[in-house]
Scaffold this motif. Structure first.
Motif, mmCIF file in Angstrom:
data_model
loop_
_atom_site.group_PDB
_atom_site.id
_atom_site.type_symbol
_atom_site.label_atom_id
_atom_site.label_comp_id
_atom_site.label_asym_id
_atom_site.label_seq_id
_atom_site.Cartn_x
_atom_site.Cartn_y
_atom_site.Cartn_z
ATOM 1 N N VAL A 10 -91.700 -7.974 125.694
ATOM 2 C CA VAL A 10 -92.232 -6.976 126.615
ATOM 3 C C VAL A 10 -93.681 -7.334 126.921
ATOM 4 C CG1 VAL A 10 -92.769 -4.530 126.941
ATOM 5 C CG2 VAL A 10 -90.669 -5.199 125.734
ATOM 6 N N GLN A 11 -93.958 -7.580 128.190
ATOM 7 C CA GLN A 11 -95.319 -7.928 128.629
ATOM 8 C C GLN A 11 -96.103 -6.695 129.069
ATOM 9 O OE1 GLN A 11 -96.643 -10.774 128.202
ATOM 10 N NE2 GLN A 11 -94.826 -11.997 127.811
ATOM 11 N N ARG A 12 -95.388 -5.796 129.770
ATOM 12 C CA ARG A 12 -96.054 -4.606 130.289
ATOM 13 C C ARG A 12 -95.013 -3.513 130.456
ATOM 14 N NH1 ARG A 12 -97.095 -1.976 135.047
ATOM 15 N NH2 ARG A 12 -95.752 -3.357 136.244
ATOM 16 N N ARG A 37 -96.594 -6.728 119.434
ATOM 17 C CA ARG A 37 -95.707 -7.071 120.550
ATOM 18 C C ARG A 37 -94.283 -6.634 120.239
ATOM 19 N NH1 ARG A 37 -98.143 -10.510 124.195
ATOM 20 N NH2 ARG A 37 -96.528 -9.676 125.563
ATOM 21 N N ILE A 38 -93.519 -6.388 121.279
ATOM 22 C CA ILE A 38 -92.159 -5.869 121.142
ATOM 23 C C ILE A 38 -91.163 -6.855 121.736
ATOM 24 C CG2 ILE A 38 -90.579 -4.016 121.786
ATOM 25 C CD1 ILE A 38 -93.076 -2.192 121.990
ATOM 26 N N ALA A 54 -84.896 -2.939 119.605
ATOM 27 C CA ALA A 54 -86.294 -3.328 119.775
ATOM 28 C C ALA A 54 -86.876 -3.640 118.403
ATOM 29 C CB ALA A 54 -87.079 -2.202 120.437
ATOM 30 N N HIS A 55 -87.647 -4.729 118.333
ATOM 31 C CA HIS A 55 -88.366 -5.112 117.119
ATOM 32 C C HIS A 55 -89.855 -5.166 117.437
ATOM 33 C CE1 HIS A 55 -84.358 -6.321 115.816
ATOM 34 N NE2 HIS A 55 -84.849 -6.168 114.592
ATOM 35 N N LEU A 56 -90.667 -4.813 116.464
ATOM 36 C CA LEU A 56 -92.119 -4.771 116.618
ATOM 37 C C LEU A 56 -92.747 -5.795 115.684
ATOM 38 C CD1 LEU A 56 -94.731 -3.340 117.655
ATOM 39 C CD2 LEU A 56 -94.469 -1.762 115.717
ATOM 40 N N GLY A 57 -93.677 -6.583 116.219
ATOM 41 C CA GLY A 57 -94.408 -7.546 115.400
ATOM 42 C C GLY A 57 -95.552 -6.872 114.664
ATOM 43 N N LEU A 58 -95.557 -7.045 113.345
ATOM 44 C CA LEU A 58 -96.663 -6.560 112.515
ATOM 45 C C LEU A 58 -97.437 -7.767 111.991
ATOM 46 C CD1 LEU A 58 -94.909 -3.674 110.561
ATOM 47 C CD2 LEU A 58 -96.314 -3.534 112.629
ATOM 48 N N PRO A 81 -89.877 5.162 127.618
ATOM 49 C CA PRO A 81 -90.827 6.071 126.954
ATOM 50 C C PRO A 81 -91.205 5.621 125.535
ATOM 51 C CG PRO A 81 -89.119 7.337 128.039
ATOM 52 C CD PRO A 81 -88.695 5.890 128.097
ATOM 53 N N THR A 82 -90.236 5.165 124.774
ATOM 54 C CA THR A 82 -90.528 4.694 123.412
ATOM 55 C C THR A 82 -91.434 3.474 123.454
ATOM 56 O OG1 THR A 82 -88.424 5.541 122.594
ATOM 57 C CG2 THR A 82 -89.499 3.834 121.273
ATOM 58 N N LEU A 83 -91.110 2.513 124.315
ATOM 59 C CA LEU A 83 -91.923 1.296 124.405
ATOM 60 C C LEU A 83 -93.330 1.605 124.883
ATOM 61 C CD1 LEU A 83 -89.326 -1.173 125.950
ATOM 62 C CD2 LEU A 83 -89.786 -0.678 123.541
ATOM 63 N N HIS A 84 -93.464 2.537 125.821
ATOM 64 C CA HIS A 84 -94.783 2.917 126.333
ATOM 65 C C HIS A 84 -95.635 3.528 125.219
ATOM 66 C CE1 HIS A 84 -97.708 5.419 128.553
ATOM 67 N NE2 HIS A 84 -97.750 4.341 129.313
ATOM 68 N N GLU A 85 -95.047 4.427 124.446
ATOM 69 C CA GLU A 85 -95.788 5.066 123.347
ATOM 70 C C GLU A 85 -96.207 4.046 122.290
ATOM 71 O OE1 GLU A 85 -96.881 8.213 123.029
ATOM 72 O OE2 GLU A 85 -96.119 8.622 125.037
ATOM 73 N N VAL A 86 -95.312 3.153 121.920
ATOM 74 C CA VAL A 86 -95.614 2.177 120.866
ATOM 75 C C VAL A 86 -96.669 1.176 121.337
ATOM 76 C CG1 VAL A 86 -94.645 0.298 119.488
ATOM 77 C CG2 VAL A 86 -93.422 2.462 119.683
ATOM 78 N N THR A 87 -96.562 0.693 122.573
ATOM 79 C CA THR A 87 -97.580 -0.250 123.054
ATOM 80 C C THR A 87 -98.942 0.432 123.145
ATOM 81 O OG1 THR A 87 -96.943 0.159 125.352
ATOM 82 C CG2 THR A 87 -95.983 -1.766 124.285
ATOM 83 N N GLY A 88 -98.969 1.701 123.545
ATOM 84 C CA GLY A 88 -100.230 2.440 123.584
ATOM 85 C C GLY A 88 -100.827 2.621 122.203
ATOM 86 N N LEU A 89 -99.987 2.948 121.240
ATOM 87 C CA LEU A 89 -100.450 3.111 119.865
ATOM 88 C C LEU A 89 -100.990 1.789 119.309
ATOM 89 C CD1 LEU A 89 -100.761 4.778 117.287
ATOM 90 C CD2 LEU A 89 -98.377 4.236 116.754
ATOM 91 N N CYS A 90 -100.281 0.704 119.559
ATOM 92 C CA CYS A 90 -100.732 -0.606 119.070
ATOM 93 C C CYS A 90 -102.066 -1.005 119.701
ATOM 94 C CB CYS A 90 -99.672 -1.668 119.337
ATOM 95 S SG CYS A 90 -98.218 -1.511 118.284
ATOM 96 N N ALA A 91 -102.222 -0.734 120.996
ATOM 97 C CA ALA A 91 -103.486 -1.042 121.668
ATOM 98 C C ALA A 91 -104.627 -0.212 121.083
ATOM 99 C CB ALA A 91 -103.356 -0.797 123.167
#
Length: 109
Positions: A10-12, A37-38, A54-58, A81-91
């Motif tokens: 996921v880029q954006r 990144r997801i 979906a997998h998240l890089g830690l 919605p899930t991806l948007h929330e997680v990318t915002g939290l990671c940022a």
């Protein structure tokens, strides 16, 4: 997905509720996910729809973020919605970490 692909990075994620997901293909030989990144993976569900994960890089590993079994054909709208929330939290966490690092460096001067 093409045969040599294991998912999409996921880029954006659009801020619009019905907006697009911008992704790039990840080949089987792709390195581990970068921090925050997801990776999405989808395959046809046995009865109907799509099985989406979906997998998240830690920092040291990848974790399972979410699954959407038998998602409808418009599954990007469902997962956005899930991806948007997680990318915002990671940022936000990355920004806070950088600010804390800068603060620590300034106190050492």
């Amino acid at each position: 997905m093409p045969d040599d692909v294991r998912g999409a990075l996921v880029q954006r994620v659009s801020t619009r509720h019905d907006g697009p997901l911008d992704v790039t293909w990840l080949t089987v030989r792709a390195p581990k996910l970068p921090l925050g990144r997801i990776r999405l993976h989808w395959e046809t569900a046995s009865h109907s729809g799509w099985n989406v994960t979906a997998h998240l890089g830690l920092a040291t590993t990848e974790v399972h973020l979410a699954s959407w079994p038998a998602a409808p054909d418009d599954w990007p709208r469902l997962v956005r919605p899930t991806l948007h929330e997680v990318t915002g939290l990671c940022a936000a966490l990355a920004f806070a970490t950088d600010a804390l690092d800068l603060s620590n460096r300034l106190t050492e001067v």
